[in-house]
Enzyme design. Structure first.
Site, PDB file in Angstrom:
ATOM      1  N   GLY A 245       0.939  -1.322   0.055  1.00 53.36           N
ATOM      2  CA  GLY A 245      -0.030  -0.040   0.016  1.00 53.36           C
ATOM      3  C   GLY A 245       0.824   1.146   0.166  1.00 53.36           C
ATOM      4  O   GLY A 245       0.115   2.572   0.220  1.00 53.36           O
ATOM      5  N   PRO A 286       4.442  -5.069  -1.894  1.00 51.37           N
ATOM      6  CA  PRO A 286       4.127  -3.670  -2.483  1.00 51.37           C
ATOM      7  C   PRO A 286       3.860  -4.071  -3.968  1.00 51.37           C
ATOM      8  O   PRO A 286       4.590  -5.432  -4.608  1.00 51.37           O
ATOM      9  CB  PRO A 286       5.673  -3.130  -2.620  1.00 51.37           C
ATOM     10  N   GLY A 287       3.145  -3.570  -4.719  1.00 52.65           N
ATOM     11  CA  GLY A 287       2.816  -3.777  -6.222  1.00 52.65           C
ATOM     12  C   GLY A 287       2.812  -2.380  -6.816  1.00 52.65           C
ATOM     13  O   GLY A 287       3.799  -2.408  -7.601  1.00 52.65           O
ATOM     14  N   ARG A 288       2.027  -1.449  -6.554  1.00 45.80           N
ATOM     15  CA  ARG A 288       2.140  -0.165  -6.998  1.00 45.80           C
ATOM     16  C   ARG A 288       3.315   0.290  -7.060  1.00 45.80           C
ATOM     17  O   ARG A 288       3.673   0.927  -7.920  1.00 45.80           O
ATOM     18  CB  ARG A 288       0.860   0.645  -6.516  1.00 45.80           C
ATOM     19  N   ARG A 325      -9.220   3.744 -13.811  1.00 44.95           N
ATOM     20  CA  ARG A 325      -8.851   4.345 -12.582  1.00 44.95           C
ATOM     21  C   ARG A 325      -9.481   5.700 -12.506  1.00 44.95           C
ATOM     22  O   ARG A 325     -10.061   6.167 -11.440  1.00 44.95           O
ATOM     23  CB  ARG A 325      -7.694   4.334 -12.213  1.00 44.95           C
ATOM     24  N   TYR A 329     -12.045   5.840  -9.371  1.00 38.86           N
ATOM     25  CA  TYR A 329     -11.567   6.252  -8.235  1.00 38.86           C
ATOM     26  C   TYR A 329     -11.375   7.767  -8.475  1.00 38.86           C
ATOM     27  O   TYR A 329     -10.673   8.339  -7.245  1.00 38.86           O
ATOM     28  CB  TYR A 329     -10.176   5.767  -7.977  1.00 38.86           C
ATOM     29  N   CYS A 356     -17.664   5.049 -25.478  1.00 46.57           N
ATOM     30  CA  CYS A 356     -19.165   5.729 -25.407  1.00 46.57           C
ATOM     31  C   CYS A 356     -19.611   5.994 -24.082  1.00 46.57           C
ATOM     32  O   CYS A 356     -20.640   5.581 -23.625  1.00 46.57           O
ATOM     33  CB  CYS A 356     -20.096   5.113 -26.338  1.00 46.57           C
ATOM     34  N   GLU A 357     -19.079   6.943 -23.273  1.00 52.34           N
ATOM     35  CA  GLU A 357     -19.235   7.364 -21.937  1.00 52.34           C
ATOM     36  C   GLU A 357     -18.954   8.798 -21.744  1.00 52.34           C
ATOM     37  O   GLU A 357     -17.743   9.099 -22.229  1.00 52.34           O
ATOM     38  CB  GLU A 357     -18.635   6.491 -21.003  1.00 52.34           C
ATOM     39  N   TYR A 385      -2.504  -1.162 -12.298  1.00 50.28           N
ATOM     40  CA  TYR A 385      -3.904  -1.148 -12.409  1.00 50.28           C
ATOM     41  C   TYR A 385      -4.430  -0.765 -13.720  1.00 50.28           C
ATOM     42  O   TYR A 385      -5.701  -0.619 -13.821  1.00 50.28           O
ATOM     43  CB  TYR A 385      -4.544  -0.558 -11.181  1.00 50.28           C
TER      44      TYR A 385
END
Length: 429
Positions: A245, A286-288, A325, A329, A356-357, A385
């Site tokens: 994190g 850890p990833g991010r 994201r 988010y 189309c948004e 991500y």
């Protein structure tokens, strides 16, 4: 935001010219600076080694999982954690050493647990009583088998981050609750089962965290839990897993600590504790923090809509299908023109996608130089991500993934074709 350029002033990634990468591999594309990935893994390891603490840096696969990524992790002697049969299968395809794999997840299926046992996964991190019962039943089928496990607990600590990214609070779908006694009851069950070898406990308090206070509090809480279990259950832990994190910089407004500073704070907290047992190995996930800043997304500018009195809409050939994201988010990013990333801003635009948004907005206020059709733009710090959450919304193929290192670029995930989109479709006629 930091970036590198060559003698022509073009953005470079892993020593490769971004314009050349766009021409060679097409856009949209994910491009990773592999040396930066390696450097962050080594920086984490160095802190542990300086403190002479046993450790594991376990890469959190959910941030970005491909065969090539697992191969790099193996080269760097890292562990990995997986959260699905698909991630595990990918790690197997990469011939990643299964002894260094941890299997997470709050609803592992029987099939996934069987897959993990058959693969020889090193550690299964048990999340709930249902899984505990299911795993115990599966192990009975091979009476001589002993499986290393950890218990995921919710220590009642919330990180200062987006509500969707908080996972350590009591009201969470993850882990055994501590305050109600669930965690201790689970430990009692595991210790009574000779086919389960309890290594220790795990907690993950959230993602994109900028302050050490939450990790310090979590460390103290977990050490208190382990001390209680040592005194009342005669359990001596060999592993303390603090999760991940650690936050990264997405824009100039972010001011994260160096990721290694979190590790220093954790280790100093452990060192100051009066423990009735030897200091266990410390694991992090850890990833991010490993891949986020190392990733770039290259797009080509297409249409432009100018309305008097409003910020222009500048559209690119990707969008929410390859980076959800911002819509999910409200995540913030920065972008630069690949031809001249240091060029001063001449306007503020809304960088939007082709989906189309109305909410398909990658950057709500982007200040690039004037952009015209055909320009290549790079969105920075998209390594975590983006690809993992990519979809085929509007039946758009997912982009290619390129690894760049020492001036050499290699395609590691090919761009999907239209035929890929319908490969699982069946005719109704």
């Amino acid at each position: 935001m930091k970036f590198e350029t060559n003698d022509e002033g073009h953005l470079t990634i892993g020593g490769c010219d971004a314009l050349t990468l766009a021409a060679q591999f097409g856009t949209p594309a994910y491009v990773y600076d592999v040396a930066q990935i390696r450097g962050q893994m080594r920086a984490f390891a160095q802190v542990f080694e300086q403190h002479h603490v046993q450790y594991a840096v376990s890469y959190a696969s959910k941030a970005f999982a491909t065969v090539a990524m697992y191969q790099v992790a193996a080269q760097e002697h890292a562990h990995v954690d997986v959260v699905s049969g698909g991630e595990l299968y990918t790690a197997q395809a990469a011939q990643f050493p299964m002894a260094n794999v941890s299997f997470h997840g709050n609803n592992k299926s029987e099939a996934e647990l069987k897959q993990a046992l058959a693969a020889g996964v090193g550690t299964i991190i048990i999340d709930n009583f249902h899984e505990l019962t299911l795993l115990a039943a599966l192990l009975k089928q091979t009476p001589q088998r002993v499986q290393d496990v950890m218990l995921r607990v919710t220590p009642g600590i919330s990180a200062h981050t987006h509500a969707y990214d908080q996972t350590g609070q009591t009201d969470s779908k993850f882990g055994f609750d501590v305050d109600s006694g669930q965690a201790k009851a689970a430990a009692t069950q595991v210790l009574a089962n000779p086919q389960l070898h309890l290594l220790g406990i795990h907690a993950h308090i959230g993602s994109q965290i900028f302050e050490v206070a939450g990790f310090v509090a979590a460390t103290k809480r977990l050490l208190a839990i382990l001390t209680d279990w040592h005194e009342t259950l005669a359990f001596t832990p060999s592993v303390l897993n603090l999760g991940g994190g650690f936050g990264i910089q997405y824009t100039d407004q972010d001011d994260p600590l160096p990721a290694e500073r979190f590790i220093t704070a954790i280790l100093e907290t452990i060192s100051a504790a009066d423990l009735p047992f030897a200091v266990p190995a410390v694991w992090i996930e850890p990833g991010r923090a490993i891949v986020g800043a190392a990733g770039y997304q290259l797009y080509t500018v297409g249409s432009r809509k100018d309305v008097p009195g409003l910020a222009p809409f500048v559209a690119v050939d990707g969008g929410m299908g390859d980076n959800i994201r911002p819509a999910l988010y409200q995540a913030k990013y920065e972008a630069v023109a690949a031809k001249d990333p240091a060029a001063p801003a001449t306007e503020t635009v809304r960088l939007v996608g082709k989906y189309c948004e109305s909410g398909d907005i990658l950057i709500d206020q982007a200040p690039p130089p004037h952009l015209t059709a055909g320009a290549v733009i790079a969105v920075l710090a998209t390594g975590a991500y983006g690809y993992s959450m990519a979809s085929n919304y509007n039946r758009n193929p997912r982009p290619a993934v390129v690894f760049a290192e020492n001036g050499q670029a290699k395609l590691v995930v090919r761009r999907e074709s239209f035929s890929d989109l319908i490969q699982n479709d069946l005719s109704y006629l």
